[in-house]
Design a protein around this motif. Structure first.
Motif, mmCIF file in Angstrom:
data_model
loop_
_atom_site.group_PDB
_atom_site.id
_atom_site.type_symbol
_atom_site.label_atom_id
_atom_site.label_comp_id
_atom_site.label_asym_id
_atom_site.label_seq_id
_atom_site.Cartn_x
_atom_site.Cartn_y
_atom_site.Cartn_z
ATOM 1 N N VAL A 100 -8.302 2.309 0.114
ATOM 2 C CA VAL A 100 -8.418 4.002 -1.134
ATOM 3 C C VAL A 100 -7.292 3.771 -0.949
ATOM 4 O O VAL A 100 -6.437 4.168 -0.537
ATOM 5 N N PRO A 101 -7.113 4.252 -2.521
ATOM 6 C CA PRO A 101 -5.932 4.759 -2.850
ATOM 7 C C PRO A 101 -5.565 6.302 -2.432
ATOM 8 O O PRO A 101 -6.005 6.779 -2.015
ATOM 9 N N PRO A 102 -4.236 6.271 -2.084
ATOM 10 C CA PRO A 102 -3.565 6.959 -1.893
ATOM 11 C C PRO A 102 -3.872 8.511 -2.310
ATOM 12 O O PRO A 102 -3.917 9.535 -0.942
ATOM 13 N N SER A 103 -4.088 8.506 -3.072
ATOM 14 C CA SER A 103 -4.237 9.987 -3.937
ATOM 15 C C SER A 103 -6.017 10.397 -3.332
ATOM 16 O O SER A 103 -5.607 11.443 -3.247
ATOM 17 N N ARG A 104 -6.494 9.722 -2.715
ATOM 18 C CA ARG A 104 -7.496 10.349 -2.005
ATOM 19 C C ARG A 104 -7.577 10.206 -0.263
ATOM 20 O O ARG A 104 -8.387 11.121 0.063
ATOM 21 N N GLU A 123 6.465 -3.988 -10.665
ATOM 22 C CA GLU A 123 6.672 -4.233 -9.040
ATOM 23 C C GLU A 123 5.173 -4.406 -9.136
ATOM 24 O O GLU A 123 4.470 -5.916 -9.082
ATOM 25 N N ILE A 124 4.221 -3.548 -8.646
ATOM 26 C CA ILE A 124 2.900 -3.599 -8.323
ATOM 27 C C ILE A 124 2.187 -2.754 -9.531
ATOM 28 O O ILE A 124 2.759 -0.767 -10.198
ATOM 29 N N PRO A 125 1.404 -2.967 -9.934
ATOM 30 C CA PRO A 125 0.223 -2.207 -11.779
ATOM 31 C C PRO A 125 0.080 -1.338 -10.910
ATOM 32 O O PRO A 125 -0.565 -0.468 -9.011
ATOM 33 N N LYS A 126 0.103 0.030 -11.204
ATOM 34 C CA LYS A 126 -0.387 1.435 -10.597
ATOM 35 C C LYS A 126 -2.458 1.627 -10.783
ATOM 36 O O LYS A 126 -2.529 0.647 -11.558
ATOM 37 N N GLU A 127 -2.735 1.625 -9.368
ATOM 38 C CA GLU A 127 -3.581 1.979 -10.233
ATOM 39 C C GLU A 127 -4.121 3.177 -10.532
ATOM 40 O O GLU A 127 -3.912 3.875 -9.917
ATOM 41 N N PHE A 128 -5.296 3.585 -11.084
ATOM 42 C CA PHE A 128 -5.714 4.655 -11.998
ATOM 43 C C PHE A 128 -6.903 4.823 -11.054
ATOM 44 O O PHE A 128 -8.455 4.162 -11.873
ATOM 45 N N PRO A 129 -7.585 4.908 -9.659
ATOM 46 C CA PRO A 129 -8.410 5.479 -8.849
ATOM 47 C C PRO A 129 -9.655 6.057 -9.719
ATOM 48 O O PRO A 129 -9.244 7.253 -10.361
ATOM 49 N N GLY A 130 -11.368 5.489 -9.591
ATOM 50 C CA GLY A 130 -11.803 6.723 -10.646
ATOM 51 C C GLY A 130 -12.798 7.767 -9.927
ATOM 52 O O GLY A 130 -11.870 7.717 -8.348
ATOM 53 N N HIS A 131 -13.493 8.504 -10.046
ATOM 54 C CA HIS A 131 -13.462 9.587 -9.824
ATOM 55 C C HIS A 131 -14.393 9.675 -8.456
ATOM 56 O O HIS A 131 -14.703 10.815 -7.832
ATOM 57 N N SER A 132 -15.511 9.169 -8.935
ATOM 58 C CA SER A 132 -16.698 8.935 -7.558
ATOM 59 C C SER A 132 -17.461 7.206 -7.952
ATOM 60 O O SER A 132 -17.579 6.993 -8.721
#
Lengths: 485, 485, 485
Positions: free
Chosen positions: B438-442, C208-217
């Motif tokens: 789970v990404p930190p933003s959550r 270095e590490i690709p940034k994740e764009f977490p989905g919203h649900s």
């Protein structure tokens, strides 16, 4: 003869199965309506809207089981030329052999009732809604269904002796289902008044620009739209009622294709028209998701009545017009300050009317010969003499008149009792907090003090007179129709 | 004879198609269970719940493919009077001709497993859940299905020589599916203990008023309920297994109608009863959405076993009672401090029991003659002599006994290994952060320090003895049953 | 002969009904794709993604009605040995008798187009998407469908004179639908470039590490996955096109079971493999929901082409490999810095290729004899001589070549016009604010200043050359193939 039996038994199995399939899809449209509502309302009213949707389905099942089916189809007899206003047998399913037919018709009644749920969202009391829901599915809708779909109905095209030799052609219910629901919706929202702050400020003065109440989830609204479209494949094809009778497979194929084309065409036309309008008005167009979705549904409503009797190209044209009609009627409603939280009136009422008329315009000879072999007229664009169109207009007048003459006084009475509109503070807080068990953590702490003033009370004053005029007019129109037929 | 072939071939096509339809709907119920769970749990545990639901479906497919189907239906033979405890052939689908039957039965096994997912939400370790899920679908459920549904089952009504001339009538699985799942759920939640802070404060003292953990989305819960209801049209009608045999179309029609009526009736009764109770208790009733939804599901569970053999009015009555029973058992669970995150125990266990008994009360002669022509008794309210009711009670005892005798020690063992319950800090933080990427933003940054104390450890002490007693009792009951039969 | 008529009429009814069922389920997959996208994207881009999904469905309906169907199946004749590159009649459904076949094929075309929607999410302009969607469903996809599925197609296994006596076996479209969509997706995302901040920082330096764009649900993503799986029962079984022809019921049963097993197996293998990898890499594994869900879909894609001709155990093996292949290709894409917002390329392209090859490996003699009686080879693992595998590879080359040679220049041209990529500020703000009417209350006030610099412009320089090489290569491969056949 054993072989004939096997063939007949297979045909029975196919027909029962087909209705199971169609009924389950139509039932699933309840989920579609619910998600549409959930997406369109503010978070603070989601539970309330969901409960109304669920109770529509459950109330319709019980109401249609006990009395609705009897009123609509009780004692239907395809050979009997006598016309009746209402069915009078088969209460509580007693003596009904074809149970699947009941299931399919129940799902239709439930759809008709649910159409109204969205329109009244965010401001209607729970008790009023329950009363309305039972009245519609138990009595108002069954009479409409009886008149147009039962072989004894005075407008029915399936009668052995139909009105003017043609009858009203409403294959899957542009008028019977959608116009009934849509008419109820406009009456209810007219009497209920707009949501607080939508068109009037807190002193009751009209706002320059109506305030939008954005829904809380575009994704759920989209889901609802797709579920409804999916369910429409059961709604429209299932209206063939069986697959084993001659030509039914051809009819059903046409129905499914027309349904698809009208939905697609209406979606594109609503979105494109809106883009062009905005571009002209403010210099930059936007792609509006909600117009695209409601356009889609408008196309589906408008093709519902005509789907079995028009060619695919006509379905594209009907859908195209439906998309524009949706836009125009949605704008008009805002202009006359009638507040429809989910645009159910433009979608279901305006396009219910249009779909019924479209049948009178586009019905083709070849398709009519398959689906309604006894009808002796076609659409006026396809060489008809106008008899069919006249029948269709009678159908519209009857549905609007009947529903108005009953629902208008009904909602007025509820209003008089104070059961209709939620209190100002309930509305501002959100109905979930007021009517349902909602844990404190969800309470959003809106400041209630500031907004509780001034609903447009003066509106109510003119209603008595309008209602009176309306009922009288409808009554005479209705009696006139009966005498003609 | 060519003609007979065409007829037969058509019948085969219809039957295969019917099972495809039913299987796909039953499979879709997985989405329903998932949405129900997603709606009921807190946002911090959504991913964890979803994964459990998905793995239930996938695990059930692999488990039922490899061994489950063989245990349940391996080598079934409708002519053979010999009874067996478990099937022993057709592992890995080897030698199975009727593949659609496998698909339909797999979907049932998956449903049975998924029932438990919600109950254990928010505090169960992933590994434990995987173990449980494989055990249930691979062994525990298949034995139940074999006993009641296989023609060789010792309780089967389809046997040529059924128990007491009647056998257990469980048309679509009130006992086989729902009671199996529900019993497992109550055992698991009893051993797992309540969610931290639900019934006890951080010093382990019981709270005056249990703390609610509101779900994060009423809309998703509603969606789940509607999907389940929709899927139930496949679940119950599909249990006829084919449409071409004589009377099947009539049976299936009845099933679909009864399913609808029971759901509607239970929804209304649960909501109304709750309203009245609250009104008496605190002076003001509320319309509870979650009670309405769970009432609906209770009605569906309770009619599942009886749907083919009771009249529509009985379905309304059964649903009505189911709604009230749901409320009572839900309250009782809270009183005895058993924590069920989605009320699966009241819905599936209590109403699984009731549905099985209801068959023994309401089964009508006319309906029984069509669906179970060999059974020589009917419901006691309809003139039966009690044999059927006795069989139904045996069925309940067998299912509860069998499941308990296996799952109780199983979960105790998991608990002993420390695999069952998530750690205190994981639970407070939410399982999504702990077990999933789970990404930190959550990450919501709840303060963990304050709450990590005191699960009710003393509960565990009494379990050993209880478990022992339970297993012994069940064992003797079970052996007794086998001897009687 | 009357009796034969009844039998024939029943068979027709079954076939029409079967296609209605299958078409409606395949159509419903649009809802699945939409929910998957909605779950995977950030909240600020949900409306934009939803609209793309809806317009895919609607555009496909209109495009396939007007020209697509004619190009794909116009004038198909099962007796005619002559091969054509494209159909040339039946525009606007004129002269088409079997309308249900159109509906089913439309739903496939729409699926093919929608696959791309997710990949391009969050950064593609609306106008570019509309152009793409029309081109794909109106021309690119129909040519592929014609070549592999029309009896006149030069690769078709249904031709009376198939390629090398076998033809390409792609039962439900691993190559035709998924590889077409997947190839388009990788081309589009390659030319479109990654989302801002995904792989490069604001000075254009690789992260270095690709940034994740977490989905919203996660819940909506799960819902989408289950809807897709549900829809796949229509997608794969419906590809039998009818149920009344001999052996179709057996074929369809196998298809449904294989579909289930591959999905389950792939889900478990993707999740388990990921767990093991992570465990080795960072010392602690996690259960990844999104890998489990995408694994599931990968299994479904990979079994799509082979489902009618492989044994159930092969389906399990194919699914198992598909799950691992998904993981590997997903990681590879990230390594080469191609940004796929929903992992559609690993799911649909990689597994589309694998599924097509798998048919050449695992097709069993017994199953081939039922489903493709004229084909004279089987999978090489099952004793084949490699002809089938060679045909499958030709199919893959053709699809990848054809799609690339058209879509690569097409997207380059859009890019050249500046229509492809959303502006930096639009992307950072979210496309909902930029392109759609979004009320201010939803505007989240992200600080735009900080992030608007530096997309990887240098990438574009190498594209001209690569594109040129690619198109030439493909052209010769293609011409070569045509000559061989």
């Amino acid at each position: 003869s054993t072989l004939r039996c096997i063939g007949q038994s297979n045909a029975n199995s196919i027909d029962v199965f087909f209705l199971i399939y169609a009924s389950s899809l139509v039932f699933f449209m309840q989920a579609g309506f619910a998600m549409l509502c959930a997406g369109c309302v503010q978070l603070k009213n989601v539970q309330n809207s969901m409960l109304k949707n669920l109770l529509d389905a459950c109330g319709a099942a019980l109401g249609f089981y006990s009395i609705g089916y009897a009123f609509a189809y009780g004692g239907s007899d395809f050979e009997n030329p006598q016309k009746t206003f209402i069915g009078t047998s088969n209460f509580f399913l007693i003596g009904v052999d074809n149970l699947m037919f009941w299931l399919f018709q129940f799902a239709f009644a439930a759809s008709s009732a649910t159409i109204v749920a969205g329109t009244l969202a965010e401001r209607c009391q729970m008790a009023a809604y329950l009363c309305y829901s039972m009245t519609l599915t138990g009595f108002v809708y069954p009479v409409v269904a009886h008149s147009i779909w039962s072989p004894q109905g005075f407008l029915s095209a399936d009668s052995v002796n139909p009105l003017w030799g043609v009858g009203v052609i409403d294959f899957a219910g542009s008028a019977v289902v959608h116009l009934t629901g849509g008419t109820t919706a406009i009456i209810a929202t007219y009497l209920l008044g707009p949501r607080r702050g939508r068109f009037y400020d807190h002193r009751g003065q009209p706002l320059e620009i109506p305030k939008e109440f954005p829904g809380h989830s575009a994704a759920l609204q989209m889901l609802g739209t797709f579920i409804l479209w999916f369910g429409w494949y059961g709604f429209n094809t299932g209206s063939a009622l069986n697959l084993s009778a001659p030509n039914k497979d051809e009819i059903v194929s046409l129905v499914a294709v027309n349904t698809t084309l009208a939905a697609a065409s209406a979606c594109v036309s609503a979105m494109a028209t809106n883009y062009v309008f905005e571009d002209r008005k403010v210099g930059e167009g936007t792609f509006s998701l909600s117009h695209a979705m409601n356009g889609c549904l408008s196309g589906l409503v408008s093709i519902t009545g005509a789907c079995a009797v028009v060619d695919p190209w006509s379905a594209v044209v009907i859908g195209f017009v439906a998309g524009i009609l949706y836009l125009v009627s949605s704008q008009t409603l805002i202009q006359i300050r009638i507040d429809d939280a989910v645009d159910a009136v433009p979608v279901h009422m305006a396009n219910g009317v249009f779909g019924t008329i479209a049948t009178g315009l586009f019905a083709s000879e070849r398709r009519m010969a398959l689906a309604y072999p006894h009808a002796n007229d076609v659409g006026i664009f396809m060489g008809g003499n106008g008899t069919l169109l006249a029948c269709q207009c009678c159908g519209i007048l009857f549905v609007v008149g009947w529903v108005t003459s009953l629902m208008f006084p009904f909602f007025m009475f509820l209003n008089y009792l104070g059961w209709l509109r939620a209190s100002a503070s309930d509305e501002v807080e959100g109905l979930d907090v007021s009517y349902h068990v909602v844990p404190p953590s969800r309470y959003l702490g809106t400041d209630v003090e500031d907004e509780v003033k001034g609903p447009p009370e003066h509106v109510l004053r003119v209603l008595n007179f309008a209602s009176f005029v309306c009922i009288i007019t409808v009554y005479y129109a209705f009696v006139g129709l009966l005498n003609i037929a």
